[in-house]
Design an enzyme around this catalytic site. Sequence first.
Site, PDB file in Angstrom:
ATOM      1  N   GLY A 217       0.833  -1.208   0.000  1.00 43.55           N
ATOM      2  CA  GLY A 217       0.000   0.000   0.000  1.00 43.55           C
ATOM      3  C   GLY A 217       0.856   1.241   0.000  1.00 43.55           C
ATOM      4  N   ASN A 218       0.260   2.380   0.282  1.00 45.13           N
ATOM      5  CA  ASN A 218       1.047   3.607   0.420  1.00 45.13           C
ATOM      6  C   ASN A 218       0.422   4.487   1.496  1.00 45.13           C
ATOM      7  OD1 ASN A 218      -0.834   5.621  -0.874  1.00 45.13           O
ATOM      8  ND2 ASN A 218      -0.589   4.178  -2.569  1.00 45.13           N
ATOM      9  N   ARG A 219       1.079   5.606   1.797  1.00 44.94           N
ATOM     10  CA  ARG A 219       0.695   6.402   2.959  1.00 44.94           C
ATOM     11  C   ARG A 219      -0.428   7.400   2.708  1.00 44.94           C
ATOM     12  NH1 ARG A 219       5.885   9.184   4.630  1.00 44.94           N
ATOM     13  NH2 ARG A 219       4.449  10.299   5.997  1.00 44.94           N
ATOM     14  N   SER A 220      -1.078   7.343   1.551  1.00 42.11           N
ATOM     15  CA  SER A 220      -2.146   8.318   1.284  1.00 42.11           C
ATOM     16  C   SER A 220      -3.290   8.149   2.287  1.00 42.11           C
ATOM     17  CB  SER A 220      -2.669   8.119  -0.142  1.00 42.11           C
ATOM     18  OG  SER A 220      -3.841   8.870  -0.311  1.00 42.11           O
ATOM     19  N   ALA A 284      -3.822   7.876  -4.846  1.00 41.31           N
ATOM     20  CA  ALA A 284      -2.435   7.421  -5.022  1.00 41.31           C
ATOM     21  C   ALA A 284      -2.506   5.965  -5.454  1.00 41.31           C
ATOM     22  CB  ALA A 284      -1.674   7.570  -3.708  1.00 41.31           C
TER      23      ALA A 284
END
Length: 405
Positions: A217-220, A284
């Site tokens: 995943g990512n930090r959005s 994102a």
Amino acid sequence: MSDDIFSGKKIILGITGCIAAYKITFLIRELIKRGAEVKVVMTPSAAEFITPLTLSTLSKHEVIINAFPKSQKDGTDFSTWHIDYAVWADLMIIAPCTVNTAAKIAHGFADNALTTLVSALRCPLLISPAADVDMYENKITQQNIKKLEENGYYILQAEEGELASGLSGRGRFPEIEKIIDAAELILSGYNKDLKTKKILVTAGPTYEDIDPVRFIGNRSSGKMGFEIAKAAFLRGANVTVISGPVKEKIYPEIKLIKIRSAAEMKKAVEMQLKENDILIMSAAVADYMPSTISTKKIKKEDKLTSIKLKETSDILASLEKKDKIVVGFALETDNEIKNASKKLVAKNLDMIVLNSLKDKKSGFEVDTNKITIINKIGKQTRFPLLSKFQAANKILSEIVKIKNQ
Ligand code: CTP
């Protein structure tokens, strides 16, 4: 933030006789916390639901109920108080506004302190009507609310849901945060300029599953996209959000489609874009996903040392954009303008919003953002550090300009 739009603003809060009046204490506290000065004017029936003492204690001002009030301090008359208040205020909010008060204002009555003040008002007026479903849906009430809006007042329509009576339907008083957002919007000089527009917003991260318990995943946080959606709704648009997994909340009138992976987001965007005029792609989206997703949890004894990846499909680049306004985002750390401009051209966008990660208060998981907007002819507009709600409004105003070109 010290440059909060509410800082130093003079706000009159009008309260009328509705059960939701008890929630107004939280509105006063929030407005004062954000730096506003608040004076309360209420109708006699509002005082049946909430005490003037509570409101004067919170607002630190005497509360006006009587059209011919006497000062509690020395008993003197406030003979021209309504004119003094009207000239003083930057904004008046009537929340909750009963069908009775809405009807009186729509017809120019000035028969109590609150309606007299409204007749003299110079500043914008935000009206948040609330009532039981049949009272709210009543044709005459609806005509009155329409008339108020046509006369330039900002109407925050009541929501649908469970009501104090136990009935269900339209008439519910909104959450205080929504009234604050609408007040911020008005104080910032915006109105319902996106009425008739249908806007699709994507937000948050995508999760690409590795096995049933793990993902890439990512930090959005989804904050920027959700603030765009809220601002667009308050500016009158019909809004749909397609979001990856986030904690953010949205207004109940906004259609929320929850997805998890880039592939799911692509499918949802393709389906929804047909129904919309504008796409704002702030999500994102993952560029890579695992080549295979293990159906069983990968165990330590499997001795996994690497994960084979494959590219996800680029949603923006692959979309059919005919007759649509399409806005992309670019999050860059180096050669920011050059890279964002490249994406604008490569993905055939009308506009790209460059997010700076160079400022600590900008980017992921914070309430502020520093953006630069680049349009199709290469014009760059840089903005200072703004709240994400304020940044959202700047983005929407740039879109309005494209629309008008
Ligand atoms: N985007 C998309 N589909 C993807 C990846 C990104 O539609 N698979 C969209 C994003 O929502 C954003 C824009 O494309 O509006 C730019 O995203 P970004 O991640 O900055 O660009 P990429 O093209 O992925 O390039 P890179 O990650 O190499 O900077």
